[in-house]
Design a protein around this motif. Structure first.
Motif, PDB file in Angstrom:
ATOM      1  N   TYR A 238       0.854  -1.195   0.000  1.00  0.00           N
ATOM      2  CA  TYR A 238       0.000   0.000   0.000  1.00  0.00           C
ATOM      3  C   TYR A 238       0.886   1.240   0.000  1.00  0.00           C
ATOM      4  O   TYR A 238       2.051   1.197   0.400  1.00  0.00           O
ATOM      5  CB  TYR A 238      -0.924   0.034   1.229  1.00  0.00           C
ATOM      6  CG  TYR A 238      -1.732  -1.219   1.404  1.00  0.00           C
ATOM      7  CD1 TYR A 238      -2.872  -1.438   0.629  1.00  0.00           C
ATOM      8  CD2 TYR A 238      -1.364  -2.189   2.328  1.00  0.00           C
ATOM      9  CE1 TYR A 238      -3.610  -2.584   0.772  1.00  0.00           C
ATOM     10  CE2 TYR A 238      -2.100  -3.348   2.480  1.00  0.00           C
ATOM     11  CZ  TYR A 238      -3.225  -3.551   1.692  1.00  0.00           C
ATOM     12  OH  TYR A 238      -3.958  -4.681   1.835  1.00  0.00           O
ATOM     13  N   ALA A 239       0.296   2.326  -0.425  1.00  0.00           N
ATOM     14  CA  ALA A 239       1.025   3.593  -0.422  1.00  0.00           C
ATOM     15  C   ALA A 239       1.124   4.130   1.002  1.00  0.00           C
ATOM     16  O   ALA A 239       0.209   3.967   1.802  1.00  0.00           O
ATOM     17  CB  ALA A 239       0.323   4.612  -1.318  1.00  0.00           C
ATOM     18  N   PHE A 240       2.234   4.765   1.308  1.00  0.00           N
ATOM     19  CA  PHE A 240       2.459   5.349   2.627  1.00  0.00           C
ATOM     20  C   PHE A 240       3.157   6.688   2.443  1.00  0.00           C
ATOM     21  O   PHE A 240       4.107   6.805   1.660  1.00  0.00           O
ATOM     22  CB  PHE A 240       3.310   4.415   3.493  1.00  0.00           C
ATOM     23  CG  PHE A 240       3.718   5.034   4.806  1.00  0.00           C
ATOM     24  CD1 PHE A 240       2.787   5.230   5.813  1.00  0.00           C
ATOM     25  CD2 PHE A 240       5.025   5.439   5.030  1.00  0.00           C
ATOM     26  CE1 PHE A 240       3.163   5.801   7.024  1.00  0.00           C
ATOM     27  CE2 PHE A 240       5.402   6.015   6.229  1.00  0.00           C
ATOM     28  CZ  PHE A 240       4.469   6.195   7.229  1.00  0.00           C
ATOM     29  N   GLU A 241       2.672   7.718   3.155  1.00  0.00           N
ATOM     30  CA  GLU A 241       3.249   9.062   3.044  1.00  0.00           C
ATOM     31  C   GLU A 241       4.026   9.372   4.313  1.00  0.00           C
ATOM     32  O   GLU A 241       3.494   9.290   5.430  1.00  0.00           O
ATOM     33  CB  GLU A 241       2.148  10.114   2.854  1.00  0.00           C
ATOM     34  CG  GLU A 241       2.691  11.515   2.642  1.00  0.00           C
ATOM     35  CD  GLU A 241       1.585  12.520   2.394  1.00  0.00           C
ATOM     36  OE1 GLU A 241       1.901  13.723   2.313  1.00  0.00           O
ATOM     37  OE2 GLU A 241       0.415  12.099   2.283  1.00  0.00           O
ATOM     38  N   ALA A 242       5.295   9.703   4.162  1.00  0.00           N
ATOM     39  CA  ALA A 242       6.143  10.009   5.315  1.00  0.00           C
ATOM     40  C   ALA A 242       5.641  11.255   6.016  1.00  0.00           C
ATOM     41  O   ALA A 242       5.254  12.229   5.376  1.00  0.00           O
ATOM     42  CB  ALA A 242       7.593  10.188   4.863  1.00  0.00           C
TER      43      ALA A 242
ATOM     44  N   TYR B  54      11.874   4.681   8.218  1.00  0.00           N
ATOM     45  CA  TYR B  54      10.951   3.711   8.782  1.00  0.00           C
ATOM     46  C   TYR B  54       9.613   3.754   8.050  1.00  0.00           C
ATOM     47  O   TYR B  54       9.146   4.821   7.639  1.00  0.00           O
ATOM     48  CB  TYR B  54      10.722   3.994  10.273  1.00  0.00           C
ATOM     49  CG  TYR B  54      11.908   3.616  11.140  1.00  0.00           C
ATOM     50  CD1 TYR B  54      12.080   2.305  11.563  1.00  0.00           C
ATOM     51  CD2 TYR B  54      12.847   4.572  11.520  1.00  0.00           C
ATOM     52  CE1 TYR B  54      13.165   1.957  12.355  1.00  0.00           C
ATOM     53  CE2 TYR B  54      13.934   4.237  12.308  1.00  0.00           C
ATOM     54  CZ  TYR B  54      14.087   2.920  12.728  1.00  0.00           C
ATOM     55  OH  TYR B  54      15.143   2.576  13.495  1.00  0.00           O
ATOM     56  N   VAL B  55       9.001   2.581   7.910  1.00  0.00           N
ATOM     57  CA  VAL B  55       7.661   2.455   7.342  1.00  0.00           C
ATOM     58  C   VAL B  55       6.902   1.439   8.185  1.00  0.00           C
ATOM     59  O   VAL B  55       7.519   0.592   8.862  1.00  0.00           O
ATOM     60  CB  VAL B  55       7.696   2.004   5.867  1.00  0.00           C
ATOM     61  CG1 VAL B  55       8.407   3.013   5.000  1.00  0.00           C
ATOM     62  CG2 VAL B  55       8.347   0.631   5.742  1.00  0.00           C
ATOM     63  N   PRO B  56       5.563   1.453   8.184  1.00  0.00           N
ATOM     64  CA  PRO B  56       4.803   0.435   8.922  1.00  0.00           C
ATOM     65  C   PRO B  56       5.045  -0.951   8.324  1.00  0.00           C
ATOM     66  O   PRO B  56       4.999  -1.153   7.106  1.00  0.00           O
ATOM     67  CB  PRO B  56       3.349   0.879   8.728  1.00  0.00           C
ATOM     68  CG  PRO B  56       3.430   2.319   8.380  1.00  0.00           C
ATOM     69  CD  PRO B  56       4.695   2.490   7.624  1.00  0.00           C
ATOM     70  N   SER B  57       5.315  -1.908   9.199  1.00  0.00           N
ATOM     71  CA  SER B  57       5.588  -3.268   8.731  1.00  0.00           C
ATOM     72  C   SER B  57       4.386  -3.859   8.015  1.00  0.00           C
ATOM     73  O   SER B  57       4.532  -4.664   7.081  1.00  0.00           O
ATOM     74  CB  SER B  57       5.976  -4.157   9.920  1.00  0.00           C
ATOM     75  OG  SER B  57       7.123  -3.649  10.564  1.00  0.00           O
ATOM     76  N   GLY B  58       3.189  -3.495   8.438  1.00  0.00           N
ATOM     77  CA  GLY B  58       1.986  -4.025   7.820  1.00  0.00           C
ATOM     78  C   GLY B  58       1.768  -3.557   6.407  1.00  0.00           C
ATOM     79  O   GLY B  58       0.871  -4.067   5.716  1.00  0.00           O
ATOM     80  N   PHE B  59       2.566  -2.566   5.938  1.00  0.00           N
ATOM     81  CA  PHE B  59       2.415  -2.065   4.582  1.00  0.00           C
ATOM     82  C   PHE B  59       3.349  -2.790   3.600  1.00  0.00           C
ATOM     83  O   PHE B  59       3.415  -2.426   2.434  1.00  0.00           O
ATOM     84  CB  PHE B  59       2.707  -0.555   4.531  1.00  0.00           C
ATOM     85  CG  PHE B  59       1.559   0.295   4.993  1.00  0.00           C
ATOM     86  CD1 PHE B  59       0.936   0.051   6.201  1.00  0.00           C
ATOM     87  CD2 PHE B  59       1.091   1.342   4.205  1.00  0.00           C
ATOM     88  CE1 PHE B  59      -0.107   0.829   6.633  1.00  0.00           C
ATOM     89  CE2 PHE B  59       0.043   2.125   4.630  1.00  0.00           C
ATOM     90  CZ  PHE B  59      -0.566   1.864   5.859  1.00  0.00           C
TER      91      PHE B  59
END
Length: 727
Positions: free
Chosen positions: A663-667, A706-711
């Motif tokens: 999924y997309a993730f915005e810092a 860092y990014v959420p592991s679930g993503f």
């Protein structure tokens, strides 16, 4: 040129019978009209004519003619009756003189002062036309009472009672604007040439004005309204107490005194409103220069009172009537603001549309309909649409901006009322405890009462006026749209014959459109059904790094049923409002504020307590316990809170180094890195520095964060797989 820069203030007391203005004659305790000279001598009839002098003579000293029969052994009743008739005659005659003076001001003088701006004339003469109408009908009714001499006094008393409300309505408006008119007069005196022109006009029309000039005319209505109680009192003093007219005159005298008191109260409210509705645009330096010990003390006291009320230590003053009016005003303000924003966006889109000129492009299609289309497009672009834009700006946008600007004054008054209410409550507490207050504190009480009374009296009318104005703007907008459509159809009438379906009848064309829309709707429905099978992105917001201990503390204190997660950044505007980041976990303490507003919740962050908007919170859902297989998906039963008090372990990142972003993730900070769905990601560490597996340290396009592991998900296998929409 504008005269609004004239000095403010003035020493004239508006509505007292003994008030005076330099250069004018003010009413004294005798009831003679101020325009009539006092030319009589003791013991003889005045040589000047006029009922005012006669009434004054009859009221103050007995004449040689009327006094001899009433001397020793005369009839007092006859003397009182004579004075009564003279007072009645003075009332009628001076009313005629006064009305004549008003008409001179309203027609001759105003028409000759054309060198003054129209705004100045409106301030100087105010609502004098309305006063002329009311006093014209009043004088006509007064003169008709002369035909019934025996009942004349009773009829006059009833007449004043009948006109009481009308007199108050028109004179309170004039008196409230009198100070502003005096400021203009003072400004004119600073310009000698202009002052000479004005003085010449006045001397030609009203010679008795003398050097007083405009002040002589402007003060006339004020002196007349204060004179009515005195004239009625003089008639009452010469009326026998057992006469049938006596109680009527008593009520009329009291009513006119109440009229003057109400006008004074209205003028005071208007002065307070004028003080607080001014919108000042001050720089930061100017604002800081205004800070002193007094302002700091006053603001600290208000803040202390507000905090006590929010904490429930002291009761809050409830005013249901004002609260309802304020709520409607805020709703009306929101309507104006939203419509103004929408019209602004509409104008921007229209500007972009006008910037597109397809008729100037080379379509590379020879002759025929193309040439006709270019002529039509050019005609619409340069005339119809351009004219529509100009009319839209003049008839919709500018009135809407003026309407938005008109809201600033009442908005400032409402805000200032809250400050004054806090001061008022402090004074009331002291009054209950001590039993007395200082002069300044009593003035504070009166200021709040004046502000509150003014808002309660005028907010309903203002709200109605704004709604009518808003409705007119909307109707104008619709009418402009209708005119535009009509013009376009008229201009395109010749080009419609080139359309492929121009030979269809209206029912057949309607059916054709419905069939085309139905087919498109079926295609969209099919796409929607297929699209719903695609796993949606996770609804749960990732927690902030390093928040494990805070979440554990909140869980142990409140349990999972009270935990909520912030869905978007919150910036606290009020004193007790919190500033929170998206993804932060809070515990719910109370689902409403001290006013009973369910839109503001009291929450605990583990370190601070305060209010946040309920719309930016969602129940915190614990992460699923099973290992992630394929792309990360939200919990199957996401609507049910996890019953366990401790958070379940989050899915771990695959042990392989190379994964993809599901999924997309915005810092949100410099420690995080943004992702695009399907983007290759290299996992450096499957946890953060504190061992939290919810966050992974990754490298994307040469950037680390860092990014959420679930993503994250395992990289796809080389064999083709996945889903695709049906053709």
């Amino acid at each position: 040129m504008s005269r609004t820069g004239a000095r403010e203030g003035g020493d004239f007391v508006v509505l007292t019978a003994e008030s005076s203005v330099p250069g004018t004659v003010c009413p004294s305790r005798s009831v003679r009209e101020w325009t009539t000279p006092s030319c009589h001598r003791r013991g003889e009839w005045p040589t000047c004519s006029g009922p005012s002098a006669m009434a004054s003579r009859g009221a103050d000293e007995p004449s040689s003619k009327s006094g001899s029969p009433d001397g020793e052994g005369g009839v007092p009743e006859h003397r009182s009756l004579l004075r009564q008739r003279l007072a009645v005659k003075e009332l009628v005659d001076t009313e005629a003189t006064y009305l004549h003076m008003l008409r001179l001001c309203g027609s001759d003088i105003r028409s000759r002062l054309q060198q003054l701006p129209q705004g100045d004339l409106d301030v100087l003469f105010s609502n004098i036309d309305e006063i002329i109408k009311v006093n014209g009908r009043f004088l006509h009714a007064l003169q008709e009472t002369a035909s019934k001499e025996e009942e004349q006094v009773s009829l006059i008393g009833n007449l004043f009672l009948e006109f009481q409300e009308e007199l108050e309505q028109v004179y309170k408006v004039y008196c409230a604007g009198y100070e502003q008119a005096l400021q203009l007069v003072e400004a004119y005196r600073k310009e000698p040439e202009l002052q000479r022109e004005i003085q010449g006009i006045l001397e030609a029309v009203v010679p008795q004005a003398g050097s007083s000039g405009l002040t002589f005319l402007l003060v006339t209505p004020l002196q007349r309204i204060t004179k009515y109680p005195l004239l009625l009192q003089k008639i009452l003093e010469n009326t026998p107490p057992d006469a049938s007219a006596y109680p009527i005159l008593e009520r009329a005298t009291s009513a006119l005194q109440d009229v003057n008191a109400n006008i004074n109260e209205y003028k005071m409210r208007k002065e307070v409103a004028s003080k607080y509705t001014r919108v000042e645009h001050l720089s930061l330096r100017e604002r800081l220069a205004r800070i002193n010990t007094h302002t700091l003390s006053k603001k600290t006291t208000r803040l202390s009172q507000l905090l006590k009320q929010e904490a429930g230590l002291v009761p809050r003053t409830e005013d249901k009537e004002f609260d309802d009016l304020e709520e409607k005003f805020q709703w009306v303000s929101l309507c104006v603001t939203e419509l103004r924003s929408n019209v602004a966006a509409y104008l921007d889109n229209l500007e972009a549309f006008l910037g597109c000129r397809p008729h100037e492009c080379n379509l590379d299609i020879p002759g025929g309909p193309v040439v006709q289309y270019c002529h039509l497009a050019r005609d619409l672009q340069l005339e119809a649409f351009l004219n529509f834009k100009q009319r839209l700006e003049g008839l919709v946008w500018r009135p809407l901006c003026s309407l938005a600007g008109a809201l600033a004054g009442p908005r400032n008054l409402i805000r200032k009322r809250l400050d004054k209410l806090l001061d008022f409550e402090q004074v009331e507490e002291k009054l209950l405890e001590v039993g007395s207050v200082t002069y300044e504190e009593e003035a504070t009480r009166h200021t709040y009462q004046a502000l509150n009374s003014l808002l309660v009296a005028e907010l309903p009318q203002f709200n109605q006026l704004v709604m009518r104005w808003l409705g007119q703007v909307l109707r104008t907008f619709v009418a402009l749209q209708r005119d535009l459509a009509k013009q376009v159809l008229q201009r395109a009438e010749g080009s419609t014959a080139q359309l492929p379906h121009h030979h269809f009848s209206e029912p057949a064309f309607r059916k054709l459109v419905e069939d085309a829309l139905g087919q498109s709707s079926n295609q969209l429905r099919s796409f929607q059904e297929t699209f719903e099978k695609v796993p949606p992105p996770p609804t749960m917001q990732p927690r902030l790094p390093g928040s494990e201990r805070q979440v554990q503390a909140l869980l142990s204190s409140y349990g999972p049923g009270k935990l909520y997660q912030v869905t978007s950044n919150i910036s606290g505007a009020g004193t007790l409002d919190l500033t929170l980041l998206r993804g932060q976990i809070v515990a719910l303490l109370q689902s409403k504020d001290t006013k009973g507003n369910s839109g503001r919740w009291l929450v605990d962050t583990g370190g601070h307590r305060g209010y946040v908007s309920a719309g930016k919170l969602q129940p915190y859902r614990m992460a699923p316990s099973e290992e992630l297989r394929g792309p990360a998906r939200p919990h199957e039963d996401s609507r049910r809170l996890t019953p366990e008090p401790t958070p379940a372990p989050v899915p771990s990142v695959p042990t392989t180094t190379q994964v993809v972003a599901a999924y997309a993730f915005e810092a949100r900070s410099s420690h995080e890195v943004s992702l695009q769905a399907g983007q290759p990601v290299s996992v450096l560490e499957a946890q953060d520095k504190k061992g939290n597996p919810e966050w992974s340290l990754v490298e994307v396009n040469g950037q680390r964060g860092y990014v959420p592991s679930g993503f994250l998900a395992r990289a796809p296998s080389p064999a083709p797989w996945g889903w695709s929409l049906p053709s």
